[in-house]
Design a protein around this motif. Structure first.
Motif, PDB file in Angstrom:
ATOM      1  N   LEU A  79       0.836  -1.206   0.000  1.00 12.26           N
ATOM      2  CA  LEU A  79       0.000   0.000   0.000  1.00 12.26           C
ATOM      3  C   LEU A  79       0.870   1.256   0.000  1.00 12.26           C
ATOM      4  CD1 LEU A  79      -2.703   1.447   0.076  1.00 12.26           C
ATOM      5  CD2 LEU A  79      -2.675   1.204   2.583  1.00 12.26           C
ATOM      6  N   GLN A  80       1.922   1.263   0.799  1.00 12.44           N
ATOM      7  CA  GLN A  80       2.819   2.418   0.826  1.00 12.44           C
ATOM      8  C   GLN A  80       3.500   2.620  -0.530  1.00 12.44           C
ATOM      9  OE1 GLN A  80       5.118   1.157   4.248  1.00 12.44           O
ATOM     10  NE2 GLN A  80       4.228   2.785   5.511  1.00 12.44           N
ATOM     11  N   LYS A  81       3.906   1.540  -1.174  1.00 16.72           N
ATOM     12  CA  LYS A  81       4.521   1.643  -2.509  1.00 16.72           C
ATOM     13  C   LYS A  81       3.541   2.242  -3.513  1.00 16.72           C
ATOM     14  CE  LYS A  81       7.707  -2.242  -2.022  1.00 16.72           C
ATOM     15  NZ  LYS A  81       8.048  -3.594  -2.508  1.00 16.72           N
ATOM     16  N   ILE A  82       2.293   1.825  -3.436  1.00 19.20           N
ATOM     17  CA  ILE A  82       1.267   2.356  -4.341  1.00 19.20           C
ATOM     18  C   ILE A  82       1.048   3.840  -4.066  1.00 19.20           C
ATOM     19  CG2 ILE A  82      -1.217   2.287  -4.856  1.00 19.20           C
ATOM     20  CD1 ILE A  82      -0.986  -0.818  -4.532  1.00 19.20           C
ATOM     21  N   LEU A  83       0.941   4.205  -2.787  1.00 18.57           N
ATOM     22  CA  LEU A  83       0.725   5.615  -2.446  1.00 18.57           C
ATOM     23  C   LEU A  83       1.907   6.480  -2.858  1.00 18.57           C
ATOM     24  CD1 LEU A  83      -1.000   5.234   1.042  1.00 18.57           C
ATOM     25  CD2 LEU A  83      -2.062   5.830  -1.158  1.00 18.57           C
ATOM     26  N   ILE A  84       3.129   5.980  -2.690  1.00 17.28           N
ATOM     27  CA  ILE A  84       4.314   6.721  -3.121  1.00 17.28           C
ATOM     28  C   ILE A  84       4.278   6.920  -4.633  1.00 17.28           C
ATOM     29  CG2 ILE A  84       6.834   6.579  -3.387  1.00 17.28           C
ATOM     30  CD1 ILE A  84       6.845   5.216  -0.555  1.00 17.28           C
TER      31      ILE A  84
END
Length: 151
Positions: A79-84
């Motif tokens: 999720l963090q990778k997607i948001l970044i």
């Protein structure tokens, strides 16, 4: 016409690319990055700024693209990778929206119009999933992360 090209290449594009990369590093820092690097341009570095965990490097050929990286000891969650990945296009879209809302009623300036259009372009084109050699669009990275985490 030459004024348009010079303005786009040397002023508008670097502003838009910086905003885009700031979106990636901003979300990275918010997601716990121990170090985020925002790089603008190519060639020898001419400016280096360190603001706690954020490192900004501007190269002599500042008008030739940009990229960013975020580092975290434990790694980022999917999720963090997607948001970044979405942070860059989101920053461009928000900046363009801000300009539209704050300038459209009282400013009729071609430079502002160009800045709005270029940032909207960056917001949209970077959401399209594509890969050119080793370079991947933000949309490609989002799909890549989704498929890796699902399987």
């Amino acid at each position: 016409m030459i004024e348009f090209i010079i303005t786009l290449l040397f002023i508008v594009a670097p502003i838009g690319l910086t905003i885009h990369e700031m979106g990636h590093t901003g979300i990275g820092l918010f997601s716990g990055s121990k170090r985020s690097v925002l790089t603008i341009g190519l060639g020898p570095p001419i400016i280096r700024i360190k603001l706690h965990k954020l490192h900004i490097i501007i190269h002599a050929l500042y008008f030739f693209g940009g990229y960013s990286s975020n580092e975290k000891n434990s790694g980022f969650s999917p999720l963090q990778k997607i948001l970044i990945s979405l942070g860059g296009p989101l920053a461009n879209g928000l900046f363009a929206s801000f300009l539209i809302m704050t300038t459209r009623s009282f400013v009729n300036e071609p430079f502002i119009d160009l800045l709005i259009m270029f940032n909207l372009y960056l917001a949209v084109i970077n959401l399209v999933p594509f890969r050119l050699g080793r370079r991947k669009s933000d949309g490609y990275r989002v799909l890549q992360t989704m498929f890796r985490s699902a399987g």
